[in-house]
Design a protein around this motif. Structure first.
Motif, short mmCIF file in Angstrom:
data_model
loop_
_atom_site.label_atom_id
_atom_site.label_comp_id
_atom_site.label_asym_id
_atom_site.label_seq_id
_atom_site.Cartn_x
_atom_site.Cartn_y
_atom_site.Cartn_z
N ALA A 99 0.85 -1.20 0.00
CA ALA A 99 0.00 0.00 0.00
C ALA A 99 0.88 1.24 0.00
CB ALA A 99 -0.93 0.01 1.22
N VAL A 100 0.32 2.31 -0.56
CA VAL A 100 1.04 3.58 -0.58
C VAL A 100 0.07 4.70 -0.21
CG1 VAL A 100 0.62 3.98 -3.05
CG2 VAL A 100 2.58 5.07 -1.94
N TYR A 101 0.58 5.68 0.55
CA TYR A 101 -0.24 6.80 1.00
C TYR A 101 0.26 8.11 0.40
CZ TYR A 101 -1.61 10.73 4.01
OH TYR A 101 -2.07 11.93 4.48
N ASN A 102 -0.68 8.89 -0.10
CA ASN A 102 -0.45 10.29 -0.42
C ASN A 102 -1.75 11.02 -0.12
OD1 ASN A 102 -0.50 12.80 -2.32
ND2 ASN A 102 1.64 12.11 -2.42
N ARG A 103 -1.67 12.23 0.37
CA ARG A 103 -2.89 12.96 0.73
C ARG A 103 -3.78 13.21 -0.48
NH1 ARG A 103 -0.36 18.94 2.18
NH2 ARG A 103 0.63 19.31 0.17
N ASP A 104 -3.16 13.18 -1.68
CA ASP A 104 -3.90 13.30 -2.94
C ASP A 104 -4.13 11.89 -3.48
OD1 ASP A 104 -4.61 13.49 -5.65
OD2 ASP A 104 -3.51 15.35 -5.95
N LEU A 105 -5.40 11.44 -3.47
CA LEU A 105 -5.70 10.06 -3.85
C LEU A 105 -5.32 9.76 -5.30
CD1 LEU A 105 -6.81 7.35 -2.96
CD2 LEU A 105 -9.11 8.14 -3.56
N ASP A 106 -5.52 10.73 -6.20
CA ASP A 106 -5.14 10.52 -7.59
C ASP A 106 -3.65 10.28 -7.72
OD1 ASP A 106 -7.72 10.80 -8.51
OD2 ASP A 106 -7.52 12.94 -8.98
N LYS A 107 -2.86 11.06 -6.98
CA LYS A 107 -1.41 10.88 -7.01
C LYS A 107 -1.02 9.54 -6.40
CE LYS A 107 2.94 13.28 -6.10
NZ LYS A 107 3.59 14.49 -5.55
N ALA A 108 -1.66 9.19 -5.30
CA ALA A 108 -1.40 7.89 -4.67
C ALA A 108 -1.69 6.75 -5.65
CB ALA A 108 -2.23 7.73 -3.40
N SER A 109 -2.79 6.87 -6.38
CA SER A 109 -3.18 5.84 -7.35
C SER A 109 -2.18 5.74 -8.49
CB SER A 109 -4.58 6.13 -7.89
OG SER A 109 -5.53 6.12 -6.86
N GLN A 110 -1.70 6.90 -8.96
CA GLN A 110 -0.72 6.91 -10.04
C GLN A 110 0.58 6.23 -9.60
OE1 GLN A 110 -0.28 11.05 -11.07
NE2 GLN A 110 -2.36 11.24 -11.88
N ILE A 111 1.02 6.55 -8.38
CA ILE A 111 2.25 5.95 -7.87
C ILE A 111 2.07 4.45 -7.67
CG2 ILE A 111 3.80 5.89 -5.86
CD1 ILE A 111 3.18 8.95 -5.58
N ALA A 112 0.93 4.05 -7.12
CA ALA A 112 0.66 2.63 -6.91
C ALA A 112 0.67 1.88 -8.24
CB ALA A 112 -0.69 2.46 -6.21
N GLN A 113 0.04 2.46 -9.24
CA GLN A 113 -0.03 1.81 -10.55
C GLN A 113 1.36 1.69 -11.18
OE1 GLN A 113 -2.82 3.65 -13.19
NE2 GLN A 113 -2.64 2.09 -14.77
N SER A 114 2.13 2.76 -11.11
CA SER A 114 3.44 2.75 -11.76
C SER A 114 4.43 1.81 -11.06
CB SER A 114 4.02 4.17 -11.82
OG SER A 114 4.26 4.68 -10.52
N HIS A 115 4.20 1.52 -9.77
CA HIS A 115 5.11 0.64 -9.03
C HIS A 115 4.48 -0.73 -8.73
CE1 HIS A 115 8.26 3.66 -8.32
NE2 HIS A 115 7.28 4.53 -8.14
N ASN A 116 3.33 -1.00 -9.33
CA ASN A 116 2.65 -2.29 -9.16
C ASN A 116 2.34 -2.57 -7.68
OD1 ASN A 116 1.46 -4.63 -10.17
ND2 ASN A 116 3.33 -5.83 -9.92
N ILE A 117 1.78 -1.56 -7.01
CA ILE A 117 1.39 -1.67 -5.60
C ILE A 117 -0.12 -1.82 -5.54
CG2 ILE A 117 1.37 -0.47 -3.38
CD1 ILE A 117 3.91 1.05 -4.38
N PRO A 118 -0.64 -2.83 -4.83
CA PRO A 118 -2.07 -3.13 -4.90
C PRO A 118 -3.01 -2.08 -4.32
CG PRO A 118 -0.95 -4.66 -3.40
CD PRO A 118 0.11 -3.88 -4.11
N HIS A 119 -2.60 -1.34 -3.28
CA HIS A 119 -3.52 -0.42 -2.62
C HIS A 119 -2.97 1.01 -2.63
CE1 HIS A 119 -6.02 -3.68 -1.07
NE2 HIS A 119 -4.90 -4.30 -0.71
N ALA A 120 -3.85 1.97 -2.91
CA ALA A 120 -3.53 3.39 -2.82
C ALA A 120 -4.54 4.04 -1.89
CB ALA A 120 -3.57 4.04 -4.20
N CYS A 121 -4.05 4.86 -0.95
CA CYS A 121 -4.95 5.49 0.04
C CYS A 121 -4.53 6.93 0.29
CB CYS A 121 -4.90 4.73 1.37
SG CYS A 121 -5.36 2.99 1.27
N ASN A 122 -5.51 7.75 0.67
CA ASN A 122 -5.21 9.10 1.15
C ASN A 122 -5.65 9.26 2.60
OD1 ASN A 122 -7.96 9.15 0.86
ND2 ASN A 122 -8.05 11.10 -0.25
N ASN A 123 -5.84 8.13 3.26
CA ASN A 123 -6.27 8.10 4.65
C ASN A 123 -5.49 7.02 5.38
OD1 ASN A 123 -7.84 7.23 7.04
ND2 ASN A 123 -9.34 8.75 6.32
#
Length: 373
Positions: free
Chosen positions: A40-64
């Motif tokens: 999982a990866v956290y960024n306060r901006d969910l869109d940015k968290a999702s982009q990072i998760a996708q580019s690094h093949n990480i299953p979960h993206a969260c802003n919480n």
């Protein structure tokens, strides 16, 4: 728990909180380690968290952070957000019973750091701090030679850590420019310095500090309005170690210097020098020189047993991986770890006392770590 994680016996699921340094060092380091998986990866901006998760093949993206801590596959968390966020985030991670790897400076003051230290003990989790100099090959050799008594009785220690990362006055104003957010050179570099002084030379009995700010304003990234900087960019420190040895420290992030990081130890039997000229990578490039009293200084070769098994373009990953090695071993064994939040407390205590000294223009006594805890 993901199927991929289930199939890897003994692999620890890690959430990465913070995606600046986290994306540059934590994610690639944890993905390279055979015993950790970034789930999982956290960024306060969910869109940015999702982009990072996708580019690094990480299953979960969260802003919480609460959502991350509720994921069953998250057993451990690394935090590399700005310092003013560390205390509340680390507290939440520890209360959830998750193991913690925290960037430095660990908090905004030593009282907060002490609270986290005791909370980790109460929850029975393994908490470490990314004090990576303790694991760099040249530093390990330097430590060994000191322990063997190469210099004899220490008479003087000088430390210079010079960089140009803040030398451009057009670099944008942000949290680093704000004292109440944990910004400044003492926090970013001095936190490391205080840890390795403790590691290599022992505790400090008193400190005299003087801070300056060469660039008093910086432009707002959005409005370009000039905003005041109330943090230090150069720190001058005099320390008296508990052993009585004097130690002089100069740290600056606004100068161009040919030799960027140097520790010199002078004793009655010899001299030891650890230094690097690598401006862009503060992990790679350290070499060791020594001389017995009255003899010329010569380089001392770093033995292969201390070198990194693999080097990375960003040397910080190599050091970070060794921190993760110890963290994983401690999680498995359930035994205490060094560096832990205990070492984080002491680094923060020395920073607090340095600020007090700078504000009062006087020497300030430093309690022992045991006494403070």
């Amino acid at each position: 728990m993901t199927a991929a994680l289930k199939n890897q016996q003994g692999v620890i699921g890690v959430a990465v909180v913070g995606t600046g340094f986290g994306q540059k060092v934590h994610i690639p380091g944890l993905q390279a380690h055979s015993r950790t998986q970034v789930v999982a990866v956290y960024n306060r901006d969910l869109d940015k968290a999702s982009q990072i998760a996708q580019s690094h093949n990480i299953p979960h993206a969260c802003n919480n952070l609460t959502d991350i801590l509720q994921l069953p596959e998250v057993q451990a968390v690394t935090i590399s957000t700005p310092p003013f966020l560390h205390y509340e985030m680390a507290k939440q991670v520890l209360q959830a019973g998750k193991h913690l790897l925290l960037e430095k400076p660990v908090t905004l003051n030593a009282t907060e750091a002490k609270e986290l230290y005791y909370l980790a003990q109460e929850k029975g989790v393994i908490a470490t701090v990314d004090f990576e100099f303790r694991f760099v090959p040249g530093w390990l050799l330097f430590c060994e030679l000191l322990a063997q008594g190469y210099v004899g009785n220490k008479r003087l220690i000088t430390i210079n850590w010079f960089g140009s990362s803040r030398s451009n006055p057009d670099r944008a104003w942000n949290w680093y420019s704000q004292k109440d957010k944990g910004g400044g050179t003492l926090g970013s570099l001095g936190s490391h310095t205080f840890d390795y002084i403790h590691w290599l030379f022992g505790e400090v009995s008193r400190v005299n500090a003087h801070f300056t700010t060469a660039i008093p304003q910086r432009p707002d990234a959005t409005t370009e309005e000039m905003k005041p900087v109330n943090t230090d960019d150069t720190c001058m420190l005099m320390l008296e170690l508990a052993s009585g040895t004097p130690c002089q420290v100069s740290i600056s992030a606004v100068i161009y210097a040919p030799r960027t990081h140097t520790i010199e130890v002078y004793g009655d039997e010899g001299t030891l020098i650890l230094a690097s000229e690598n401006q862009k990578d503060y992990v790679h490039g350290f070499r060791v020189w020594g001389a017995k009293a009255g003899k010329p200084v010569g380089e001392i070769e770093i033995p292969n047993r201390l070198t990194f098994p693999k080097n990375y373009a960003d040397g910080r990953i190599s050091g970070f991986l060794r921190v993760v090695d110890q963290w994983v071993e401690a999680i498995e064994s359930g035994e205490s770890i060094t560096p832990s939040l205990r070492e984080g407390v002491y680094s923060q205590l020395l920073m607090d006392k340095s600020h007090e000294s700078n504000e009062t223009s006087s020497w300030v006594n430093v309690p022992s770590l045991d006494a403070f805890l």
